[in-house]
Write an enzyme that holds these catalytic residues in place. Structure first.
Site, PDB file in Angstrom:
ATOM      1  N   ASN A 118       0.874  -1.178   0.000  1.00 13.19           N
ATOM      2  CA  ASN A 118       0.000   0.000   0.000  1.00 13.19           C
ATOM      3  C   ASN A 118       0.911   1.227   0.000  1.00 13.19           C
ATOM      4  OD1 ASN A 118      -1.766   2.063   0.509  1.00 13.19           O
ATOM      5  ND2 ASN A 118      -2.351   1.371   2.567  1.00 13.19           N
TER       6      ASN A 118
ATOM      7  N   LYS B   1       0.109   4.262  -0.237  1.00 13.00           N
ATOM      8  CA  LYS B   1      -0.528   5.435   0.399  1.00 13.00           C
ATOM      9  C   LYS B   1      -0.354   6.672  -0.493  1.00 13.00           C
ATOM     10  CE  LYS B   1      -0.028   3.187   4.825  1.00 13.00           C
ATOM     11  NZ  LYS B   1       0.131   3.284   6.275  1.00 13.00           N
TER      12      LYS B   1
ATOM     13  N   HIS C  25      -9.384   1.198   5.110  1.00 16.86           N
ATOM     14  CA  HIS C  25      -8.091   1.369   5.774  1.00 16.86           C
ATOM     15  C   HIS C  25      -8.276   2.303   6.969  1.00 16.86           C
ATOM     16  CE1 HIS C  25      -3.962   2.498   6.564  1.00 16.86           C
ATOM     17  NE2 HIS C  25      -3.621   1.400   5.929  1.00 16.86           N
TER      18      HIS C  25
ATOM     19  N   GLU D 296      -6.621   4.683   8.000  1.00 14.81           N
ATOM     20  CA  GLU D 296      -6.414   6.108   7.702  1.00 14.81           C
ATOM     21  C   GLU D 296      -7.661   6.713   7.068  1.00 14.81           C
ATOM     22  OE1 GLU D 296      -2.747   5.455   5.611  1.00 14.81           O
ATOM     23  OE2 GLU D 296      -1.802   4.945   7.513  1.00 14.81           O
TER      24      GLU D 296
ATOM     25  N   GLU E 267      -4.977  -4.816  10.689  1.00 16.56           N
ATOM     26  CA  GLU E 267      -3.963  -3.787  10.896  1.00 16.56           C
ATOM     27  C   GLU E 267      -4.246  -3.047  12.205  1.00 16.56           C
ATOM     28  OE1 GLU E 267      -2.105  -2.661   6.806  1.00 16.56           O
ATOM     29  OE2 GLU E 267      -3.744  -1.298   7.232  1.00 16.56           O
TER      30      GLU E 267
ATOM     31  N   GLY F 191       2.833   2.497  10.782  1.00 15.16           N
ATOM     32  CA  GLY F 191       3.760   3.611  10.610  1.00 15.16           C
ATOM     33  C   GLY F 191       4.489   4.005  11.880  1.00 15.16           C
TER      34      GLY F 191
ATOM     35  N   SER G 248       3.826  -1.845  10.299  1.00 19.41           N
ATOM     36  CA  SER G 248       5.281  -1.843  10.495  1.00 19.41           C
ATOM     37  C   SER G 248       5.946  -3.156  10.078  1.00 19.41           C
ATOM     38  CB  SER G 248       5.640  -1.488  11.947  1.00 19.41           C
ATOM     39  OG  SER G 248       5.209  -0.159  12.241  1.00 19.41           O
TER      40      SER G 248
HETATM   41  P1  13P Z   1       3.274   0.577   7.603  1.00 22.32           P
HETATM   42  O1  13P Z   1       3.786  -0.723   7.027  1.00 22.32           O
HETATM   43  O2  13P Z   1       3.968   1.780   7.050  1.00 22.32           O
HETATM   44  O3  13P Z   1       3.199   0.531   9.089  1.00 22.32           O
HETATM   45  O4  13P Z   1       1.749   0.715   7.086  1.00 22.32           O
HETATM   46  C1  13P Z   1       0.911  -0.361   7.200  1.00 22.32           C
HETATM   47  C2  13P Z   1      -0.321  -0.073   6.454  1.00 22.32           C
HETATM   48  O5  13P Z   1      -1.094   0.783   6.826  1.00 22.32           O
HETATM   49  C3  13P Z   1      -0.584  -0.828   5.228  1.00 22.32           C
HETATM   50  O6  13P Z   1      -1.870  -0.601   4.749  1.00 22.32           O
END
Ligand code: 13P
Length: 253
Positions: free
Chosen positions: A9, A11, A94, A96, A164, A170, A210
């Site tokens: 992903n 982002k 997601h 976010e 997640e 992150g 992560s």
């Molecule tokens: P990170 O791997 O940067 O922690 O992000 C995970 C994520 O949100 C994947 O959709």
């Protein structure tokens, strides 16, 4: 037998030329790894260019979001019909999107339903936030997300679920393999309750938060974890390739 699946992903990262370069930097090595399905999910504006760049490889393409209506006066939104034929997968719900754009279990439900109807494969995200985790509520939160988001939806044969935990995204603070396994086995059980055991046994469930080349083996070694949804490390070709290579090795495919 569930085919292991690693999805990146990206982002809100990469311009169109950067997205094409990123894919070109990974394509040959990823294509050499058989029996692990891989996908990249670039920003909308790069989907066409990345699709072109992926030609000749088995790497799949995913979008990071979509709206649930087919068309109409929804300025700035992208519909399932627009993604159909362009993408294989679409990430839905997601954290976010939930955190910054007001998505709820109910909008996630509508989006999953719309994706299935359009023939897109949803990667549906669930996960508890830090406060919920610290209060010991992970299982209840995730179960509620699943039950609401799948309610009234006929067996979604191509569904992928990503667990997640928000506190692990992150932050560099990944869950442990054991923690992720416990929640993911509950997810499988919950899906069995909503549909049936045969379907639940075949559903792929990923861990995200992560994930790096240093910790992937710990997750992929767990019985119910079928792969990973990778954020930051999917922007680094060496890391992403290593994650896929280790997945092939640990799952022995
Ligand atoms: P990170 O791997 O940067 O922690 O992000 C995970 C994520 O949100 C994947 O959709």
């Amino acid at each position: 037998m569930r085919t292991p699946f690693i999805a990146g992903n990206w982002k809100m990262n990469t311009t169109v030329p950067e997205a094409v370069k990123l894919v070109m930097d990974m394509k040959t090595q990823l294509s050499a790894i058989k029996n692990v399905e891989t996908a990249v999910c670039p920003p909308f504006v790069s989907l066409t260019a990345v699709k072109e760049a992926l030609k000749g490889s088995d790497i799949r393409l995913g979008a990071q979001n979509m709206y649930f209506e087919d068309k109409g006066a929804y300025t700035g939104e992208v519909s399932p019909l627009m993604l159909k034929g362009l993408c294989d997968y679409v990430i839905i719900g997601h954290s976010e999107r939930r955190q910054y754009f007001g998505e709820t279990n109910e909008t996630v439900r509508k989006k999953v339903q719309a994706a299935v109807k359009a023939g897109l494969r949803p990667i549906m995200c669930v996960g508890e936030n830090l406060a919920e985790y610290e209060a010991g509520g992970s299982r209840d939160v995730v179960q509620k997300q699943l039950l609401t988001s799948l309610s009234g939806i006929d067996i979604p044969h191509d569904l992928v679920i990503a667990y997640e935990p928000v506190w692990a995204i992150g932050t560099g603070r990944a869950a442990t393999g054991r923690q992720a396994q416990l929640v993911i086995s509950l997810i499988r059980e919950t899906v069995a309750g909503v549909y049936n055991t045969a379907f639940a046994d075949g559903v792929r469930i990923l861990y995200g938060g992560s994930v790096t080349g240093d910790n992937i083996a710990e997750f992929i070694g767990q019985e119910d974890i079928d792969g990973a949804l990778v954020g930051g490390a999917s922007l680094k070709p060496d890391q992403f390739i290593s994650i896929v290579q280790q997945t092939a090795k640990v799952k022995n495919v």
